[in-house]
Every structure is written in structure tokens, then in C-alpha cells.
Design a protein around this motif. Structure first.
Motif, PDB file in Angstrom:
ATOM      1  N   THR B 183     -81.491 -76.649  -8.778  1.00 24.03           N
ATOM      2  CA  THR B 183     -82.049 -75.973  -7.875  1.00 24.03           C
ATOM      3  C   THR B 183     -81.512 -74.591  -7.146  1.00 24.03           C
ATOM      4  N   THR B 623     -90.217 -74.516  -0.356  1.00 22.88           N
ATOM      5  CA  THR B 623     -88.723 -75.099  -1.418  1.00 22.88           C
ATOM      6  C   THR B 623     -89.087 -75.106  -2.521  1.00 22.88           C
ATOM      7  N   LEU B 705     -86.422 -76.554  -9.438  1.00 21.12           N
ATOM      8  CA  LEU B 705     -87.437 -75.947  -8.620  1.00 21.12           C
ATOM      9  C   LEU B 705     -87.533 -74.371  -8.671  1.00 21.12           C
ATOM     10  N   PRO B 706     -88.279 -73.924  -8.392  1.00 20.63           N
ATOM     11  CA  PRO B 706     -89.213 -74.474  -7.587  1.00 20.63           C
ATOM     12  C   PRO B 706     -90.110 -74.440  -8.706  1.00 20.63           C
TER      13      PRO B 706
END
Lengths: 225, 713
Positions: B183, B623, B705-706
Motif C-alpha cells: 500500500t 483507497t 494499491l491503488p
């Protein structure tokens, strides 16, 4: 300003209005490119938003001045009241509202026209007040969130936002409401998808969008009956 | 006696102020002789300042002062508990030396008569640096050299946990997955940017208007740093324009504004630009999370290993606690959770909505989807087979857990049974690929010490006060409901006041604990008040009796968590979230439907609760699909520090169908009304639900992510 040379925006700019900038990325890019190319503050005014040249019978408020530095005398008509200002020509309409006239209902969120918290109505059209200079608006009819209610009676859009819980922290709310009022006038509330699309210039980080949608539909029903 | 308001969908009591522009946020208090500050910030991310030339800025029109290291007296250190043991916030005092630890670090403040003048003058400051190449990425070897394995999260939660023998169990597992999720750095980006207005009312008395969700903490920080008694510092903050984890802890701008105001002997306002919200207000750290999960042939988990690497800045020890939910969300005999912290030249991280749980549960719930797929078991069924009937990490029972009902009701409402288990098997009429995904949501239910006063006035109104905060969660409304119900009065008779450090103690607004903490204080204070009034009058006084009161009647109450009860049980909120995504041929994902069923204890106000969860879900969609702060590899400066390039969900991204439901059973072990928190749980799990739905739609498993279109085409 040291360099006052006015750089025209080019042949297209007669058609350019902020409403289009809002909805049309192509126009927006063009606008940014042109502004970036000028190298000086944008002093457009006349062909940017068509001024209606309204006269006022209300008294002109006392004239606050800019302490230090160059300033320009200008008159702004806000919520039906006229204000005379000595303003630094670099002052945005938003900063003039908030810092000089203490009309702090219009919010500052990004200074780049990216969040919509500063949305006000200029001659009935929604405008990001952070993207336009105060001195460009002499003669314009400016409505801020403070001017929407009729005395104690809330504007139907304000009432609908409360009823449908169309906000949480409340910071983007004045911009959302001003934008939504203009949206109905533009007839851009014909479907849920259309409302979502045409309200996408107003960011709500709390994520109240579905409730904002409900509020707009609620206000639409109330104002059309 | 009025009918109770708790459980009723009351509209916000502060709604009118917010829709008329009359709610006053931090930057909107008019002070006499106000001057405007603009930050001078470092353009490099690693090195030191050789020279800071302010000569041109000094002679710019309107400039009244330039605060730099040279003319700023040293601040006394921050309180120990805010800088040690991995506490969020920075441990370096501003302007203490010439070192630069990240791009955007504050080097000074230019103060002028107007905002325009200050902004222009700040652009004239010339800084000469001795720069070193910044360390920006987790895999950088220089970062690895700084690695530590912190024991605790803010001195509380264990970050290195072993249960059983994960290695041994994995060796014999019938099914196994091994996957790394990542992330990015994310920024809170509340629409209101940080703002501080500092003003010295006397040589030793400081008044600060700041959007802080830690009023008492900020008061303590300023008292410590200026060497003043706590009661000489006053913080005012009636409204906060969103926080999401920012606007707490110690960042340098409050001290700088206060120092400038002292130097000038006039109020100074320092408001961040949007860009400064990316380098001066904290952020969520990036994470890399390695999962190894094993299951037996019946789909029962046998081992779970979750190894997180995350970062802090060189001047903070804060660690994003990604593995905390992996310790106990599922029943599993062999668990190995580790956290490794490295130092990067990025702005200091801090909590962001569901710190740890947001990225951690994203990875955990994707891993569960992967292992379920591997075993060929439906993802809901897989979770039911591994349902934890007690907290296996702390080895104690749950205070209350209705997660099973969340799964079942959610699946039913969503129409989960219509899902074809095979990935990339569903298509829409427009050719887009359709996927259904789900995940579990979980967030701790904490409680803190809080106090309140209640005062009955001669006009019959009751004023209730606590130094708590309104960030948009509905504090004014919920606390007014508690007061009204306790006193048997209509809500209109209650005026709840917050946002003033002179009021009784309240915790920082975070951890989803506000209602469970301040609620009991309000209920307690109002209960005491009622008793006092009834003792005096024998009944609730009428108008005539009220007007003859010689003085208002006042009571005070402080509530603290019941340590014994807290030690006996594990307290969590739960939820099950189901989404439908459509992925078009350009790789663009749209969330079309979201169904969430949440077990968060008693609903205080279902209207506001629904808004909170909905907001959390939109944050989660944002997110999953959009958000990433991108530092430049060469300079360490954020390249997308604005809302056009750091994408957050806009109105058009909101799913057309939102179905949010609550179990609405009071938790018998939470205080008073049995409410648990709802502020953060909405963002947990949901990013995984989106990622899992994208896998189901396309057959592509995106683990970082994203999930932008480039990763799907």
C-alpha cells in the motif's frame, strides 16, 4: 503589480466561462495553459463572465484598505450589499470574501479550483472563487452561502441538506450547496447520474455524496411543486 | 418526561450553522491586528541548510517579520509521552538545527500584513543546501540499514507475536498461498487545511485557534514547549473541517505561529496550502506485507504468517501496525505476526483513518480470498469455517460478537448466492467484466477517560461542556441526545459545548472512542445534575421556579474505563462488506453496489451512524482505486501534492446503490448505552472487498494499491 501588461487570453476566450471549465476538461486544460503562458496575474474580467452592470440603492460600506503595498479600488456587490474595497490586485475573490469582508462561509480547500469548497454564485453561475480575482468582479452580482437564506427561512437546498444529512464536517457544505443551487438552474439534475457527474467538482472527503444526491433531489421536488 | 432520543434518526443540531456558513472553523476567527504567516520549507529531502538568505524577502512590501533558526529562541522539549515509544508526531523541535530530514520540512515563517504579501515574500527566500540523495523507497538498501523491529505500537499493542509453530504447520498444509501486498503513502486530505492563529494575551498567556482534534494534548504541548503552566494556554476549536487522523499530535506549525506572534506582539495566522497538507501534516506510511497462509483440506486455517515492513521519518518512531487484526480475526492455531520499521526521507507518518487496520485488513482479507479460492471454497463459507469464537491472541472472550449474523444478513441482502464462483465469468451488457467481492471489517472498541459539566440555567436550558471535538462525526448531536435523555428534557433545551481547553478533560478525537468515552461523562454529569435539582425542588422546576433560582445549578462528572471489565473481554466492532464492481475495457473500475452489515453495538443515532459508515466506505473505495502520494525519486518531493493529481473519490465515484445495515444490539460490556465506535470500521475490509471483486471480475489479482487501470490492462 510591477508588470501590468494585460495579456489577452486569445481568440477563444470570449466563449470561455467558468461553467465550462468546470465540466469540460479540454477547456480547463486550455485555460490553465493560457494562464500559465501569460506569466502575470490574470486580469481578464470583461469577457470572462458577462457583467450585468447592476446598480444598487444600498449604501456603500466603509472602505477597508490594504495595509502596505499597491492596491486597487474596487466595488463588490455581495448578497445584495455593495462593498468598496482597496484590494491588493493579487487577492482572489475568495480571499477578499474571507479575509477582508469576513464572509467566511465560502471555504478555502485547495486554492486551485480542484475541490469546489469556495464555490459562489456570480450572476447566478457557479464559480470557484479561488480561481478568480476580486478586482474582476466589479459590477457582478455575487451570492455566497450567507446570502441564500431569506432571513430566518432557509433556502430549500439548505433545508434539504440538513434533512438528508448531506454533510458531516460541514467544510465543503457551503460550496456544495451553492453548486447544487446552480445545478438546478442549469437543469443538470435530470437523473442521478447527471447529478453525480455535475456535482463532481465539489469534493466531500467525509463521503456524504449519496446524501447530497438525496438532498438535491429533495430540494428539486420541493422547488418544482 | 420526553421520549428518549437515543436510537432516533435526529438531524444534526449543528446543521443550521453548517448550511448557512455560520459554523466557525479555525482560520475564521477575526483577531485585531492579525498578521499572516507563510512557511519557508525545505526543497531538499536529506542534508542540511548552509545558508538561508532572507534579504530580498525582508524588503518585500508588507513584511513584518521573518522567523528563522537565528532569531527563534529554542523551544523546550515536547512532553516525553508524545515522543517516546513510537508515539505519533515528531520528536525533533522545530528550527533546533540545520538538518533536513524530508522535503517540505519547515525552515521558518515569513510574516506580513496580508496573505498575498507573505506568500510572495516567502518565494523570495533563497536557501542554499548541502544535499544528499534521499532514501525514498522501502526496498532501498540504505533503508534496510536503519531497520528495527519495534516491540509495541505506541507502547500498547504487541507488534511481534508468535502463537504455535507456523513454519511446521505450513510444511504440512494441504493448501498454501504466499503473497506480498503493498500500500502506498496516503494523505488524509480533509478539505479544511491546517490553520493556527496564535495570540499572546499577556507575556505568559497564549490563546490559540487551531483545528486540532487533540485540544488538551495541544494545550499540554504548548505549555511544555513555552515553559508555562497548562492553564495559561487556551485552545479554541468549535468545528474541524475533517481530520481522518490528521490534525492531532505535535507538528511544528503551532509552535512557529506562537513564536512569531510572540516576536511581533500581535496575532499571527498560519494556514496550510493544499500542497502543505502533503508534507507538513502527517500521512499514512507505505507498507509491504508478506502473507503466508496454510489451510487443511477442509478449508480450516492451520497457519498464518503476516510480515509487515513499513517506514517512519528520521525524526519519528511511529509504526503502522498492520498485523494487529491478523493475530485474532480468524481462528488459527499457528500465527506469526512481525513488524519491521525502516527510516525514509519522507514526511513523518501518523495515524490515518484506521491506522494499521486499513492497510493490514486489506492485505489479510485479500489473503483470505486467495486461500479460499485456492481451496475452492466460497469466500463467505471460508470465513464461517474459520470463525473465531474467542480472542485467541489475548485468550479471552469477546465482549459481544455478531459477525456471523453480519455475513449471513449481508450475503442475503446483496444476493451473494447469485455469484458464479469462477473468476472472469460474469459480463455486463456493455461488455464490462462484473465481479462480486466481500471482506470482513473489524476495528477495536476502545474507551478513554473523559469529563463533563452540566449547568441548569435560569432560562431552563442546560449547558453541557467537555473539551471534546466535532470533526464531522456528530459529537454535538450525540452528546445533546445523551444529555436530553438523561435529564428527560427535549433536545432543544440542551446546549452542548465543546472545543475549548478550559472545559473538562476529553481524549484526543481518534480511535473511534469518542462516543464511548465522552458519552458516559455527559450521562454522568447530567445524572448528577438531575439528582441535585430533584433534591432541591422534589420535581423538575417550572418556569417560575427556574427564574427564581439565585444561581445556575452545576454538576461535574469524570468517567473512566472499567479496568477490570476491559481486562476480562476483547472489545471489537465487526462488519461484512459486499461489493459489485464493473471493470471496463480500459481497465477502469466502477463500484456499482455496496452492501455492508455492521455490528457496532447500540446505535445512538442511525441517521448519523449510516453517514459515518457510508463515508468510511467511500474512503475505502478511494483507497482501493485512487489514492497514492508519489514522492519524486530524485528529490523526495511529492509530485502530486494537489487534489487534481492525488485522486480522492468524487461524487461520480459513489456507487449508485448503497445498502448499510446494523445489527443494533447494545454491547453489554461497553459503558452505559453499549455503543462501540463507528468512525473507522467503514474503511477496514472494504478496500479488500473491492480488490477481491476485481479479481472475481477479471481473474487478475492486483496486490498493490491503488488498483488503477494500468494494472488491469
Amino acid at each position: 503589480m510591477a508588470d501590468e501588461s494585460e495579456t489577452p487570453l486569445g481568440p477563444d476566450c470570449g466563449d470561455l466561462d467558468e461553467l465550462l471549465i468546470f465540466g469540460n476538461p479540454e477547456t480547463r486544460r486550455q485555460f490553465i495553459k493560457q494562464v500559465a503562458g501569460t506569466g502575470v496575474a490574470i486580469t481578464i474580467g470583461v469577457n470572462f463572465v458577462s457583467g450585468s452592470g447592476l446598480t444598487t440603492e444600498q449604501p456603500v460600506a466603509a472602505s477597508p484598505t490594504t495595509p502596505g503595498g499597491d492596491s486597487v479600488k474596487t466595488k463588490l456587490k455581495i448578497n445584495g450589499k455593495e462593498y468598496a474595497l482597496d484590494v491588493d490586485p493579487r487577492t482572489t475573490l475568495l480571499d477578499a470574501l474571507r479575509e477582508r469582508l469576513h464572509l467566511t462561509g465560502s471555504k478555502k480547500g485547495c486554492d486551485h479550483g480542484q475541490c469546489g469548497a469556495c464555490t459562489v454564485l456570480v450572476n447566478g453561475r457557479r464559480v470557484n472563487s479561488c480561481l478568480t480575482l476580486a478586482v474582476m468582479h466589479e459590477g457582478d452580482e455575487i451570492t455566497t452561502i450567507e446570502g441564500l437564506a431569506n432571513g430566518e427561512e432557509l433556502h430549500p437546498m439548505q433545508a434539504a441538506f440538513i434533512e438528508h444529512d448531506g454533510f458531516q464536517c460541514g467544510y465543503c457544505t457551503p460550496g456544495q450547496i451553492c453548486s447544487a443551487v446552480a445545478l438546478l438552474k442549469e437543469n443538470h439534475a435530470k437523473s442521478d447520474d447527471e447529478i453525480r457527474e455535475w456535482m463532481s467538482g465539489n469534493i466531500c472527503r467525509c463521503g456524504a455524496y449519496p446524501n447530497i444526491l438525496a438532498a438535491i433531489k429533495g430540494a428539486k421536488t420541493k422547488t418544482s411543486t | 418526561m420526553n421520549t428518549p432520543t437515543v436510537g432516533k434518526p435526529l438531524t444534526r443540531v449543528d446543521g443550521r450553522l453548517k448550511v448557512t456558513g455560520a459554523a466557525t472553523y479555525a482560520a475564521e476567527f477575526q483577531r485585531p491586528q492579525l498578521a499572516y504567516g507563510t512557511l519557508i520549507q525545505s526543497a531538499i529531502a536529506n542534508g542540511h541548510v548552509v545558508k538561508l538568505d532572507t534579504s530580498a524577502a525582508k524588503s518585500a512590501p508588507g513584511v513584518v517579520a521573518i522567523l528563522t533558526r537565528e532569531n527563534t529562541p529554542g523551544f523546550k522539549p515536547y512532553p516525553d509521552d508524545l515522543t517516546k515509544k513510537g508515539a505519533p508526531g515528531e520528536n525533533r523541535m522545530p528550527l533546533q538545527d540545520d538538518e533536513v530530514h524530508y522535503a517540505g520540512q519547515h525552515l521558518g515563517v515569513v510574516v506580513a500584513e496580508t496573505f498575498e504579501q507573505a506568500t510572495y515574500a516567502a518565494s523570495l527566500v533563497r536557501v542554499t543546501y548541502q544535499a544528499q540523495s534521499p532514501i525514498i523507497d522501502l526496498p532501498d538498501q540504505r533503508a534496510a540499514n536503519t531497520a528495527t523491529t519495534p516491540e509495541k505500537f505506541i507502547g500498547r499493542e504487541d507488534l511481534q507475536v508468535k502463537r504455535g509453530d507456523a513454519d511446521g504447520a505450513l510444511a504440512g498444509a494441504a493448501h498454501k498461498i504466499d503473497a506480498t501486498y503493498s500500500t502506498p503513502v496516503e494523505n488524509h486530505n480533509p478539505i479544511e487545511t491546517y490553520s493556527t492563529t496564535a495570540e499572546w494575551e499577556a507575556a505568559d498567556r497564549l490563546l490559540v485557534h487551531e483545528c486540532t482534534r487533540g485540544i488538551k494534548q495541544l494545550q499540554r504541548i504548548l505549555a511544555a514547549c513555552f515553559g508555562l503552566p497548562v492553564e495559561h494556554i487556551r485552545i479554541i476549536c468549535p468545528f474541524i473541517g475533517g481530520a481522518f487522523g490528521s490534525k492531532g499530535f505535535q507538528w511544528s506549525q503551532t509552535l512557529l505561529a506562537a513564536a512569531a506572534a510572540r516576536l511581533l506582539q500581535r496575532p499571527v495566522k498560519l494556514t496550510f496550502s493544499r500542497s502543505q497538507m502533503f508534507d507538513s501534516a502527517g500521512q499514512r506510511a507505505q507498507t509491504e506485507q508478506h502473507f503466508t497462509v496454510g489451510a487443511d483440506k477442509n478449508g480450516k486455517l492451520v497457519a498464518l504468517r503476516h510480515a509487515t515492513t513499513t517506514h517512519s521519518s528520521p525524526i519519528s518512531e511511529y509504526t503502522e501496525p498492520c498485523g494487529n487484526m491478523s493475530r485474532m480475526l480468524y481462528s488459527c492455531p499457528n500465527v506469526d505476526v512481525t513488524h519491521r520499521l525502516v527510516k525514509l526521507n519522507l514526511t513523518s507518518p501518523c495515524p490515518m483513518r484506521a491506522p494499521g487496520e486499513c492497510p493490514g485488513v486489506f492485505a489479510l482479507e485479500c489473503a483470505m480470498d486467495e486461500i479460499a479460492h485456492e481451496t475452492g471454497i466460497d469466500p463467505v463459507e471460508f470465513r464461517l469455517r474459520n470463525y473465531a469464537d474467542r480472542d485467541e491472541h489475548q485468550n479471552r472472550p469477546w465482549s459481544m460478537k455478531n459477525l456471523r449474523e453480519c455475513y449471513e444478513r449481508g450475503a442475503d441482502k446483496f444476493g451473494w448466492s447469485k455469484r458464479n464462483q469462477k473468476p472472469a465469468s460474469m459480463r455486463g451488457r456493455d461488455g464490462s467484466q462484473i465481479g462480486f467481492g466481500m471482506a470482513t471489517a473489524i476495528y477495536p472498541a476502545a474507551q478513554q477517560k473523559a469529563g463533563a459539566t452540566a449547568t441548569l440555567n435560569q432560562d431552563g436550558t442546560v449547558v453541557v461542556r467537555s473539551a471534546t471535538h466535532e470533526i464531522g462525526t456528530g459529537t454535538y448531536t450525540a452528546m445533546s441526545q445523551f444529555a436530553a435523555d438523561t435529564l428527560g428534557l427535549p433536545v432543544e433545551k440542551i446546549r452542548f459545548e465543546l472545543g475549548d481547553s478550559a472545559f473538562p478533560v476529553a481524549p484526543n478525537n481518534g480511535g473511534s472512542w469518542l462516543t464511548a468515552s465522552v458519552g458516559p461523562a455527559v450521562i454522568g454529569a447530567c445524572g448528577e445534575l438531575k439528582k441535585k435539582v430533584l433534591d432541591q425542588f422534589g420535581h423538575w422546576p417550572n418556569e417560575r421556579e427556574l427564574s427564581s433560582l439565585s444561581a445556575p445549578i452545576r454538576s461535574e462528572f469524570t468517567s473512566e474505563p472499567n479496568k477490570e471489565e476491559r481486562g476480562k473481554f476483547s472489545f471489537f466492532s465487526y462488519g461484512a462488506i459486499f461489493v459489485e464492481v464493473h471493470v471496463d475495457i480500459f481497465g477502469q473500475t466502477r463500484v456499482k453496489r455496496a452492501t455492508g452489515v455492521y455490528d457496532v453495538g447500540r446505535m445512538i443515532n442511525p441517521k448519523l451512524a449510516r453517514s459515518q459508515i457510508m463515508g468510511g466506505l467511500l474512503f475505502a473505495i478511494s483507497t482501493a482505486l485512487f489514492e497514492a502520494t508519489i514522492p519524486d525519486q530524485a528529490t523526495g518531493r511529492v509530485v502530486n501534492s494537489n487534489l487534481a493529481e492525488y485522486h480522492v473519490a468524487v461524487h461520480a465515484d459513489a456507487p449508485p446503490e448503497f445498502d448499510i445495515d446494523f445489527i443494533d444490539k447494545p454491547d453489554p460490556h461497553m459503558p452505559d448505552l453499549g455503543a462501540r465506535g463507528i468512525g473507522e470500521i467503514g474503511i477496514t475490509g472494504a478496500p479488500a472487498a473491492v480488490a477481491n471483486a476485481i479479481f472475481h471480475a477479471t481473474g487478475k489479482r492486483v496486490r498493490n494499491l491503488p488498483i488503477t487501470p494500468d494494472k488491469l490492462i
